[in-house]
Enzyme design. Structure first.
Site, PDB file in Angstrom:
ATOM      1  N   SER A   8       0.842  -1.199   0.000  1.00 17.20           N
ATOM      2  CA  SER A   8       0.000   0.000   0.000  1.00 17.20           C
ATOM      3  C   SER A   8       0.874   1.245   0.000  1.00 17.20           C
ATOM      4  CB  SER A   8      -0.903   0.009   1.229  1.00 17.20           C
ATOM      5  OG  SER A   8      -1.459   1.307   1.346  1.00 17.20           O
ATOM      6  N   HIS A  33      -1.310  -1.105  -4.244  1.00 14.09           N
ATOM      7  CA  HIS A  33      -2.566  -0.739  -3.582  1.00 14.09           C
ATOM      8  C   HIS A  33      -2.567   0.765  -3.312  1.00 14.09           C
ATOM      9  CE1 HIS A  33      -6.085  -1.790  -1.057  1.00 14.09           C
ATOM     10  NE2 HIS A  33      -5.649  -0.867  -0.221  1.00 14.09           N
ATOM     11  N   ASP A  35      -4.750   3.899  -1.700  1.00 17.09           N
ATOM     12  CA  ASP A  35      -5.824   4.198  -0.759  1.00 17.09           C
ATOM     13  C   ASP A  35      -6.327   5.618  -0.944  1.00 17.09           C
ATOM     14  OD1 ASP A  35      -6.082   1.804   0.922  1.00 17.09           O
ATOM     15  OD2 ASP A  35      -3.986   2.208   1.413  1.00 17.09           O
ATOM     16  N   MET A  37      -8.940   8.418   0.232  1.00 16.38           N
ATOM     17  CA  MET A  37      -9.776   8.748   1.396  1.00 16.38           C
ATOM     18  C   MET A  37     -10.327  10.161   1.257  1.00 16.38           C
ATOM     19  SD  MET A  37      -7.290   7.376   4.377  1.00 16.38           S
ATOM     20  CE  MET A  37      -6.514   5.754   4.303  1.00 16.38           C
ATOM     21  N   HIS A  66      -8.422   1.437  -3.819  1.00 18.25           N
ATOM     22  CA  HIS A  66      -9.354   1.231  -2.706  1.00 18.25           C
ATOM     23  C   HIS A  66     -10.013   2.563  -2.396  1.00 18.25           C
ATOM     24  CE1 HIS A  66      -9.652  -0.003   1.852  1.00 18.25           C
ATOM     25  NE2 HIS A  66     -10.828   0.159   1.297  1.00 18.25           N
ATOM     26  N   MET A  68     -12.124   4.712  -0.327  1.00 19.61           N
ATOM     27  CA  MET A  68     -12.767   4.918   0.980  1.00 19.61           C
ATOM     28  C   MET A  68     -13.462   6.271   0.907  1.00 19.61           C
ATOM     29  SD  MET A  68      -9.691   3.410   3.272  1.00 19.61           S
ATOM     30  CE  MET A  68      -8.561   3.492   1.905  1.00 19.61           C
ATOM     31  N   MET A 137     -11.528  -5.754   5.474  1.00 17.33           N
ATOM     32  CA  MET A 137     -10.716  -4.809   6.255  1.00 17.33           C
ATOM     33  C   MET A 137     -10.345  -5.458   7.597  1.00 17.33           C
ATOM     34  SD  MET A 137     -10.261  -2.275   4.316  1.00 17.33           S
ATOM     35  CE  MET A 137      -9.242  -1.424   5.524  1.00 17.33           C
ATOM     36  N   GLY A 142      -8.937   4.075   7.211  1.00 18.82           N
ATOM     37  CA  GLY A 142      -8.642   5.489   7.430  1.00 18.82           C
ATOM     38  C   GLY A 142      -7.179   5.774   7.729  1.00 18.82           C
ATOM     39  N   ASP A 175      -6.769  -6.382   4.102  1.00 20.18           N
ATOM     40  CA  ASP A 175      -6.144  -5.055   4.133  1.00 20.18           C
ATOM     41  C   ASP A 175      -6.106  -4.494   5.551  1.00 20.18           C
ATOM     42  OD1 ASP A 175      -5.233  -2.526   3.589  1.00 20.18           O
ATOM     43  OD2 ASP A 175      -7.000  -1.872   2.458  1.00 20.18           O
TER      44      ASP A 175
HETATM   45  C1  DX5 Z   1      -6.314   1.565   5.721  1.00 17.09           C
HETATM   46  C2  DX5 Z   1      -5.908   1.303   4.293  1.00 17.09           C
HETATM   47  C3  DX5 Z   1      -4.832   0.318   4.180  1.00 17.09           C
HETATM   48  C4  DX5 Z   1      -3.536   0.756   4.792  1.00 17.09           C
HETATM   49  C5  DX5 Z   1      -2.828  -0.463   5.273  1.00 17.09           C
HETATM   50  O1  DX5 Z   1      -7.428   2.373   5.728  1.00 17.09           O
HETATM   51  O2  DX5 Z   1      -7.004   0.813   3.545  1.00 17.09           O
HETATM   52  O3  DX5 Z   1      -4.620  -0.088   2.829  1.00 17.09           O
HETATM   53  O4  DX5 Z   1      -2.710   1.447   3.896  1.00 17.09           O
HETATM   54  O5  DX5 Z   1      -1.741  -0.058   6.003  1.00 17.09           O
HETATM   55  P1  DX5 Z   1      -1.065  -0.984   7.089  1.00 17.09           P
HETATM   56  O6  DX5 Z   1      -0.549  -2.197   6.352  1.00 17.09           O
HETATM   57  O7  DX5 Z   1      -0.001  -0.125   7.663  1.00 17.09           O
HETATM   58  O8  DX5 Z   1      -2.124  -1.372   8.079  1.00 17.09           O
HETATM   59 ZN    ZN Z   2      -6.540  -0.071   1.538  1.00 21.57          ZN
END
Ligand code: DX5
Ligand code: ZN
Length: 229
Positions: A8, A33, A35, A37, A66, A68, A137, A142, A175
């Site tokens: 990620s 990956h 993310d 947000m 992803h 969010m 998840m 977040g 994840d």
């Molecule tokens: C959290 C994200 C994850 C995050 C994972 O909201 O969706 O993809 O980047 O990070 P780690 O592996 O540090 O938990």
């Molecule tokens: Zn993610």
């Protein structure tokens, strides 16, 4: 199928996204990956379409995006155009999930649905056959760097059964908080894709850490195959 590894980029150095992305080109990463947000669906803001475009310019692997965000249906085409190969929306953000999933597929992307830790896998029974990916998840979405929620293992096993029962070939992605401490158990429970942020990027050598994870999983799976003989 050997499990896929999806580091990620949330945990990468945002000041050097080009080099961070490029150094993963020759690594064990299968997907990158990303993310996204919005500060509404989750209490944090990360990055959006222009940054994804920039990552895509330098990436060798497919981008596993992803979302969010609330009302993702308005942004799907823009994220596809920015380079997303997979588009994962949250079950909790989509009252009309079936329509959103069809929209993603019509755009030519893999359609994924993510479930928050409190959402039971059973809610996917009537959409499972339409999905390419389900993201469980294993932390509250977040933030990176949170602790893995142990109940995830049971959930992955339950989802595996649900997918088989509904004739779905969706991949199971996990994840949040993934590391060498839980990767083997997750794959044994049925995970196909492991997302790892801080475990990879907070290590001294992310490329080596991905290679170690790959080697560990290969050895674990070989052991499991032997046990079953
Ligand atoms: C959290 C994200 C994850 C995050 C994972 O909201 O969706 O993809 O980047 O990070 P780690 O592996 O540090 O938990
Ligand atoms: Zn993610």
């Amino acid at each position: 199928m050997a499990p896929l590894l999806a580091p990620s980029l949330l945990a990468a150095d945002f000041g050097n996204l080009q080099s961070e992305t490029e150094r993963l080109a020759a690594s064990a990463a299968d997907w990158l990956h990303c993310d996204v947000m919005d500060g509404r669906f989750v209490p944090n803001i990360s990055f959006g379409i222009p940054v994804l475009q920039a990552i895509h310019r330098h990436a060798q692997q497919p981008l596993d995006v992803h979302l969010m965000i609330e009302e993702p249906q308005h942004y799907l085409a823009a994220f596809r155009d920015a380079g997303a190969a997979n588009l994962t929306v949250h079950y909790e953000a989509c009252p009309h999930l079936h329509r959103v999933v069809q929209q993603i597929k019509a755009l030519g992307c893999r359609a994924g649905v993510a479930l928050n830790p409190h959402t039971p896998v059973a809610v996917l029974a009537d959409i499972a056959a339409d999905l390419d990916l389900v993201c469980i998840m294993s932390v509250n979405p977040g933030f990176g760097g949170q602790s893995f929620i142990p109940n995830t293992l049971r959930k992955v096993a339950e989802l595996k059964e649900l997918l088989i029962d509904n004739g779905s070939e969706a991949l199971i992605e996990v994840d949040g908080g993934v590391s060498l401490d839980n990767a083997g158990a997750l794959v044994e429970a049925g995970a196909d894709v492991l997302v790892a942020g801080s475990f990879v990027f907070n290590s001294p050598d992310p490329v080596q850490t991905l290679a170690d994870l790959r080697a560990y999983l290969t050895a674990t799976l070989a052991g499991t195959a032997q046990d079953q003989r």
